[in-house]
Design an enzyme around this catalytic site. Structure first.
Site, mmCIF file in Angstrom:
data_model
loop_
_atom_site.group_PDB
_atom_site.id
_atom_site.type_symbol
_atom_site.label_atom_id
_atom_site.label_comp_id
_atom_site.label_asym_id
_atom_site.label_seq_id
_atom_site.Cartn_x
_atom_site.Cartn_y
_atom_site.Cartn_z
ATOM 1 N N HIS A 186 0.235 1.014 9.764
ATOM 2 C CA HIS A 186 -1.073 1.465 9.259
ATOM 3 C C HIS A 186 -1.917 1.923 10.428
ATOM 4 O O HIS A 186 -3.129 1.787 10.425
ATOM 5 C CB HIS A 186 -1.797 0.336 8.530
ATOM 6 C CG HIS A 186 -0.966 -0.348 7.514
ATOM 7 N ND1 HIS A 186 -0.240 -1.467 7.793
ATOM 8 C CD2 HIS A 186 -0.713 -0.048 6.223
ATOM 9 C CE1 HIS A 186 0.414 -1.844 6.705
ATOM 10 N NE2 HIS A 186 0.153 -0.998 5.738
ATOM 11 N N LYS A 214 5.436 -7.728 2.438
ATOM 12 C CA LYS A 214 5.246 -7.547 3.879
ATOM 13 C C LYS A 214 4.074 -8.419 4.325
ATOM 14 O O LYS A 214 3.104 -8.577 3.589
ATOM 15 C CB LYS A 214 5.008 -6.069 4.195
ATOM 16 C CG LYS A 214 6.278 -5.243 3.906
ATOM 17 C CD LYS A 214 6.251 -3.846 4.484
ATOM 18 C CE LYS A 214 5.293 -2.929 3.767
ATOM 19 N NZ LYS A 214 5.327 -2.999 2.289
ATOM 20 N N ASP A 221 -1.401 -8.060 1.034
ATOM 21 C CA ASP A 221 -0.171 -8.130 0.241
ATOM 22 C C ASP A 221 0.132 -9.563 -0.165
ATOM 23 O O ASP A 221 0.433 -9.848 -1.318
ATOM 24 C CB ASP A 221 1.004 -7.545 1.045
ATOM 25 C CG ASP A 221 0.911 -6.033 1.177
ATOM 26 O OD1 ASP A 221 1.419 -5.333 0.299
ATOM 27 O OD2 ASP A 221 0.298 -5.554 2.147
ATOM 28 N N GLY A 279 0.827 -1.190 0.000
ATOM 29 C CA GLY A 279 0.000 0.000 0.000
ATOM 30 C C GLY A 279 0.868 1.250 0.000
ATOM 31 O O GLY A 279 2.032 1.209 0.410
ATOM 32 N N SER A 280 0.320 2.358 -0.463
ATOM 33 C CA SER A 280 1.049 3.627 -0.397
ATOM 34 C C SER A 280 0.916 4.215 1.011
ATOM 35 O O SER A 280 0.196 3.690 1.844
ATOM 36 C CB SER A 280 0.510 4.597 -1.443
ATOM 37 O OG SER A 280 0.876 4.154 -2.721
ATOM 38 N N GLY A 281 1.636 5.302 1.247
ATOM 39 C CA GLY A 281 1.593 5.934 2.560
ATOM 40 C C GLY A 281 2.835 5.653 3.383
ATOM 41 O O GLY A 281 2.939 6.091 4.522
ATOM 42 N N HIS A 282 3.775 4.894 2.801
ATOM 43 C CA HIS A 282 5.001 4.568 3.530
ATOM 44 C C HIS A 282 6.228 5.246 2.923
ATOM 45 O O HIS A 282 7.356 4.824 3.166
ATOM 46 C CB HIS A 282 5.203 3.051 3.539
ATOM 47 C CG HIS A 282 4.006 2.300 4.001
ATOM 48 N ND1 HIS A 282 3.445 2.519 5.239
ATOM 49 C CD2 HIS A 282 3.232 1.358 3.404
ATOM 50 C CE1 HIS A 282 2.382 1.732 5.374
ATOM 51 N NE2 HIS A 282 2.229 1.030 4.274
#
Ligand SMILES: Nc1ncnc2c1ncn2[C@@H]1O[C@H](COP(=O)(O)OP(=O)(O)O)[C@@H](O)[C@H]1O
Ligand SMILES: Nc1ncnc2c1ncn2[C@@H]1O[C@H](COP(=O)(O)OP(=O)(O)O)[C@@H](O)[C@H]1O
Ligand SMILES: [Mg+2]
Ligand SMILES: [Mg+2]
Ligand SMILES: [Mg+2]
Ligand SMILES: [Mg+2]
Lengths: 201, 331, 331, 201
Positions: free
Chosen positions: C220, C106, C111, C55-58
């Site tokens: 998250h 991960k 994922d 996911g994005s945001g990292h």
């Protein structure tokens, strides 16, 4: 004649002066930083406190100092502990007093040398909303033998309506008006302490 | 105030200690100071020393840019407070290799005065010292009668230029000349979503309501020129770019470098979105930057916001300097 | 929510666009996907391809680690949402150079499942694909009956290892072996001061009172194992280090690598102070890391907090891989 | 006999089903993300909405599709638009229906294939607090010809007291109890829509 003699600065008076100034700064630290918040970066109280802690420690270390050594210790502590704008300015002031105190011990003379140093270091003139706006009337009034606490306080309060032309507050332009200048207020404490310490009769 | 710190008064020494011990291969502390210098001392032999510094709270500026090809040393003051002359003087002595030392100073009364005093001290030791006072922030109008513009993120580009030149053997005079020539071509402007909290103060420098932003803030939470309701990234870019355009007169025949700089609490996600909008709006003018960086370079503790720096690369050499390899923590 | 964005639904495509256009010399978009690969395609010839993502945001994970010596490609999902198999499949096809492709995943249901589906798709094309499921977060107890531990900042160290090995010509099987061997020696644990705000959600994942912190949160904003009043940096380090010590049994005869990772909104100032306290407490055990990094590597959008990763360098080779030069945006 | 005939899925019913599910997801998007906040990452509503938008667009593009093409389009849209955990699970479910719908068009059969696919993909069993806890009673009751809306809703509500063993919620251990599982609730909407669409008599 007697009066003139009493006006001469001594190591004892300067020590007392610094003691009182240290106390005033301790007490007003938060307030000075608060003044520095709307028109500065909120650190003036902390800066001055760090400096006066250094002055206290520095003076305690001296053994039987003369006036010059005393002023020099104060200057060095301020220069090496305060930082920011206030450090070089207050530091320069006391350095100038150290340089010139063998020639004269009269506050009127010494403070004029100090003020000249401040102006040279920072490039500020009267009306620029800096500590120069307190030092200038102090020096002028000392010259006329008229210095009283009210003059000092009025001078500090007078910075409120000014528009800053030097220092961080100048970035605010017109919006700097309506706030006291923190450096002017700390200088006000400096001279209040000076008078309380018996610096002038 | 919620921060990962110990005693607020110990923030700077502990931070500098953590930094040098985390990266001993790159930086070392100058004994008994809050200044750091390159560990690779050989990289400085026969070269002009480059020193920057200022108040802390702008990490990775300035210690993060110390290393081969960039700064020789960086001097850290208390948070948002210029370092003292004795510290700067120690750094000058530590990095001087007989070719002189160049100081990169940001235009704040405190920095200018403290660095000047240090310069005076070094000159008594017969060390040649020259300097540049960086004033890239176009939010504040320049004027002969005031302090003038502030030094902000563009300072990092000056570090890069003079660091590369020094590494290539440029003389002190050449470095001064380079910095003087480049500086007027670098303009920065910022927008804040929140102000920084100085640990010893414990509350933000100013309060911004939940739906407002402020244009033109400085890196010490100095208030800016206009407060508004929060806008889209596109509109923020439009506002900031128009100010820079007014100053630099962006022109398709010129080459540009761009620095999109996060102020501390703004995530890369937002910085890249801002960059996307910026590149789109530059494209309308048919401009594509020749060099670009996006990230936290000159922060303001935990302030949320972004600054945009554009550098008009009037000389081909300047682009080469920007691309010159370095060994630092943060470039 | 105050963020520099446009439409919350456009965050990912705009961010990826901003990233690749800011660094065209390092990364390029894989056409019609949200995935990026190296621009330097030659660096991948004859080598095993290394792909990560999630996911994005990292950010800077994962596109910031794409480049020679590290990842071949990174696939970005929606914010905090695994990318879809078709996207991963496109990345596999784009980087395969006939030597197979290694996936760094991960350990999250999403994922694992999406990458598995992509693997199935690629195998139909006769591309050899192997993978590692990273589960370095020791906040959650491992168990045969649950999802097991989460993959967090330690993932970046796995990227570094397998990226270096691939660049040196290791085979797909050797790379799998390397990742499998190294993984159990990497442990991470985090502390949060605030939770992340997903743009499309508009409010933080959880609320922490002004004077509380939470140990063991995920990337998250998954809740952690304990909530407490805010502590000093020293005490935070003590808590996190004791957990890792329990797991890795820190021993003066071993060599260690350390990653101090900011979660997005925590300034470097605090990260360096944390590092200072960490190094002090390791020193009590006579341990001095052989390798250390401090900064934002695996963030959680605008979460404030820090994670600590320790890697027991049982093999000398692993340290060499960590020090191996790379050309990426963010390592 | 008649009954059995009416139970057979047709392209029309599936289209109607997806239309109703799209509407329900649009309406409950925020609620589903809210459910996903205490025990997940707050995106389930957004994920499903993205997916159903994809399904809607995908189905509109088809010209005279048969049942298999219809299921495949749904599966592909879900797989390529949802992401996260829900994407592969819902995607696999419809992919299995596509694979097997030439053999049987009975929901009881097709949903069993779908459920087997979900379990294989995600490794969850009944009681793990996932959408499996809704799909399982649905399949069981369809086998017994007893599926009614109440069964579906009861199954979704039943996840509230469970401790999660799969998915993000499992990281919370015991603390996951006391919250509805978002995937179970979206599956509840799926089957509500199915019943409303006339999927069973
Ligand atoms: N150029 C200058 N000349 C004289 N006084 C100055 C100048 N710049 C700043 N000051 C004084 O310094 C004060 C601020 O000191 P301080 O807050 O300690 O430093 P800084 O502005 O670096 O944070 C101002 O209130 C003003 O009185
Ligand atoms: N391994 C699994 N098997 C079955 N269902 C699962 C599994 N993991 C997660 N789920 C379901 O997926 C739902 C969460 O979906 P979503 O929020 O869209 O994905 P993510 O957890 O990746 O953010 C959970 O509520 C649960 O019902
Ligand atoms: Mg100040
Ligand atoms: Mg200051
Ligand atoms: Mg998700
Ligand atoms: Mg979710």
């Amino acid at each position: 004649m007697v009066k003139e003699k009493m006006d001469m600065l001594t190591v004892e008076i300067v020590n007392k002066w610094m003691e009182l100034f240290y106390e005033k700064i301790s007490e007003k630290k938060a307030y000075l930083s608060e003044l520095d918040t709307p028109i500065g970066d909120g650190d003036h109280g902390n800066n001055m406190m760090r400096g006066m802690q250094g002055v206290k420690d520095g003076l305690e270390k001296l053994e039987n100092p003369d006036l010059k050594e005393t002023f020099k210790a104060i200057a060095m502590a301020l220069i090496s502990k305060v930082g920011g704008a206030a450090g070089p300015l207050y530091g320069t002031a006391f350095l100038e007093m150290a340089k010139n105190c063998e020639e004269s011990q009269a506050p009127a003379d010494l403070f004029r040398y100090a003020l000249d140093g401040i102006k040279k270091r920072g490039g500020a003139s009267v009306g620029d909303k800096t500590l120069v706006d307190v030092w200038t009337p102090v020096v002028d009034n000392l010259g006329k033998d008229e210095l009283v606490v009210e003059v000092v306080q009025k001078a500090a309060e007078g910075t409120k309506n000014l528009v800053a032309k030097k220092g961080r507050a100048s970035y605010l332009g017109e919006r700097s008006a309506g706030h006291l200048d923190p450096g002017a207020v700390s200088s006000c404490y400096l001279f209040e302490s000076f008078i309380e310490a018996g610096g002038i009769k | 105030m919620k921060k990962i710190i110990n005693n607020p008064g110990d923030v700077v020494p502990e931070m500098i200690d953590g930094l040098v011990r985390s990266y001993p291969q790159i930086v070392a502390r100058i004994p008994e100071t809050q200044a750091v210098m390159r560990s690779d001392k050989e990289s400085m032999i026969g070269k002009v020393g480059i020193i920057s510094g200022g108040g802390s709270g702008h990490e990775p500026s300035h210690p993060g840019f110390v290393g081969k090809g960039m700064l020789s040393a960086a001097v850290a003051g208390q948070v948002f407070t210029s370092p003292t002359p004795d510290q700067i003087y120690e750094a000058i002595k530590a990095v001087d290799a007989g070719k002189g030392v160049f100081l990169v100073i940001k235009n704040y009364s405190g920095d200018v005065m403290n660095f000047d005093m240090a310069k005076d001290m070094a000159e008594l030791d017969d060390i040649r010292v020259k300097s540049i006072v960086v004033d890239d922030d176009i939010a504040v109008e320049n004027s002969l009668y005031t302090q003038g513009k502030r030094g902000v993120a563009g300072t990092v580009l000056i570090h890069k230029l003079v660091g590369a030149a020094a590494d290539q053997g440029a003389s002190l005079d050449e470095i001064e000349q380079l910095a003087k020539e480049a500086l007027p071509n670098i303009s920065t402007i910022a927008v804040a979503l929140s102000a920084a909290t100085v640990p010893e103060v414990g509350k933000p420098g100013f309060e911004l309501p939940d739906d407002e932003i402020e244009y033109g803030v400085g890196i010490h939470s100095e208030p800016g020129y206009r407060r508004e309701k929060i806008k889209t990234s596109k509109e923020l870019v439009k506002e900031l770019l128009s100010k820079i355009d007014k100053k630099l007169k962006l022109d398709v025949t010129h080459k540009y470098a761009v620095l999109v700089n996060g102020m501390g609490a703004t995530p890369l996600m937002e910085q890249y979105i801002f960059s996307h909008d910026l590149l789109n709006q530059l494209k309308v003018k048919d401009i594509e930057p020749k060099f670009m960086k996006v990230g936290n370079y000159m922060t303001s503790i935990d302030m949320a916001g972004i600054s945009l720096t554009i550098f008009d690369l009037k000389k081909e050499k300047w682009l080469e300097y920007l691309n010159y390899p370095v060994e630092t923590i943060a470039w």
